[in-house]
Enzyme design. Structure first.
Site: not given
Length: 323
Positions: A20, A152, A222, A261, A263, A277, A279, A283
């Protein structure tokens, strides 16, 4: 070490060695500009090209971790900063390592009764053709195959026919020796940031993600504008509040701090949310979802970056002791 904007020298850790890297550079560029606009003495620092011990020699007092994936989000750089005694943003060593490993994350969440999709985990020794071919019968179709320690959507495949499972496993194991296959939850894809520590942790507004044909992959995340993000989410208030409660519980179960964060998939058949998951270094690019959610809560990108920097700390604030 308490953050003092007048005396702090901040390294924005960006780039790094993971798959990433390109996303991390985009995140780090945004964070650096935001902090400098707030008057912070901040500089970019790429661990792929420089040794971390240079941080101490060059007088850095704090680190903003804008690294994603291995070596930046998995506890490795956090441990190095602990040894250097340099406070850093985000979760500590153990929480970072656990959250980076999707299998370990699922084990923790399942233990405390938080919903997450069913899964099959295969170590390298167990990845025989027969064991891989047996996965669809265990989880049903469609299903998701992914490397357990990447982010990602790198190395991830949606398997809709049993004859696709071997190719999906081959792709995933290019990025991780272990293999994770996960029950597919049909419904709405959501994400929800969390800020703060312990009992003071709070969820920001939920973001609802509408990707073309449900393909919320690396490219769509992205590099295109095809995905539609809804924040406010448009969910009924009770559903939004339940998801926020769930993600704060998930964050605290892993021992996260600073920010994160989660998901989530919201199953269409019964509106039940499932955690995918966590994070711990999300990002911060122009397409990123934490800044979007923060804006909906009245927090600008620049204020968010400064807020996160001000929360920088160590697992052991006293630092290592010489013997």
């Amino acid at each position: 070490m308490t953050f003092n904007i007048n005396t702090a020298k901040v390294a924005v850790l960006t780039g790094g060695l993971s798959a990433e890297r390109d996303v991390s550079i985009m995140s780090g560029t945004g964070v650096l500009q935001a902090l400098q606009s707030k008057g912070v003495n901040a500089h970019a620092f790429d661990p792929a090209h420089r040794s971390l011990d240079e941080l101490k020699r060059e007088g850095y007092t704090h680190a903003f971790i804008a690294l994603h994936g291995r070596y930046g989000e998995d506890g490795a750089v956090q441990g190095a900063l602990e040894l250097l005694g340099i406070p850093y943003t985000g979760s500590g060593v153990m929480a970072s390592a656990m959250a980076m490993d999707k299998v370990m994350t699922k084990r923790v969440w399942s233990t405390v009764g938080l919903s997450t999709p069913g899964y099959v985990w295969l170590s390298p020794e167990d990845q025989t053709a027969d064991n891989i071919q047996a996965i669809p019968a265990k989880l049903g179709l469609p299903l998701i195959v992914k490397p357990p320690r990447e982010g990602s959507s790198i190395g991830m495949s949606k398997v809709t026919h049993a004859d696709e499972i071997q190719a999906a496993a081959k792709l995933a194991t290019q990025y991780d020796p272990d293999l994770l296959a996960e029950e597919f939850i049909s419904g709405e894809e959501l994400t929800c940031p969390i800020l703060g520590n312990g009992p003071n942790a709070r969820a920001l507004p939920v973001v609802r993600i509408a990707a073309p044909d449900g393909a919320y992959d690396y490219n769509h995340k992205y590099f295109t504008d095809d995905v539609k993000y809804h924040c406010p989410s448009g969910l009924p208030e009770a559903e939004e509040q339940e998801i926020q409660r769930l993600v704060v519980a998930a964050y605290r179960a892993l021992g996260c701090r600073g920010w994160g964060r989660a998901d989530i998939m919201l199953r269409a058949s019964d509106r039940k949310p499932f955690l995918l998951e966590m994070n711990t270094s999300p990002g911060m690019t122009s397409h990123s979802l934490v800044p979007m959610s923060a804006r909906a809560a009245g927090i600008s990108y620049e204020d968010l970056c400064l807020m996160l920097l001000e929360s920088a700390t160590l697992d052991h604030p006293g630092g290592p002791k010489a013997v």
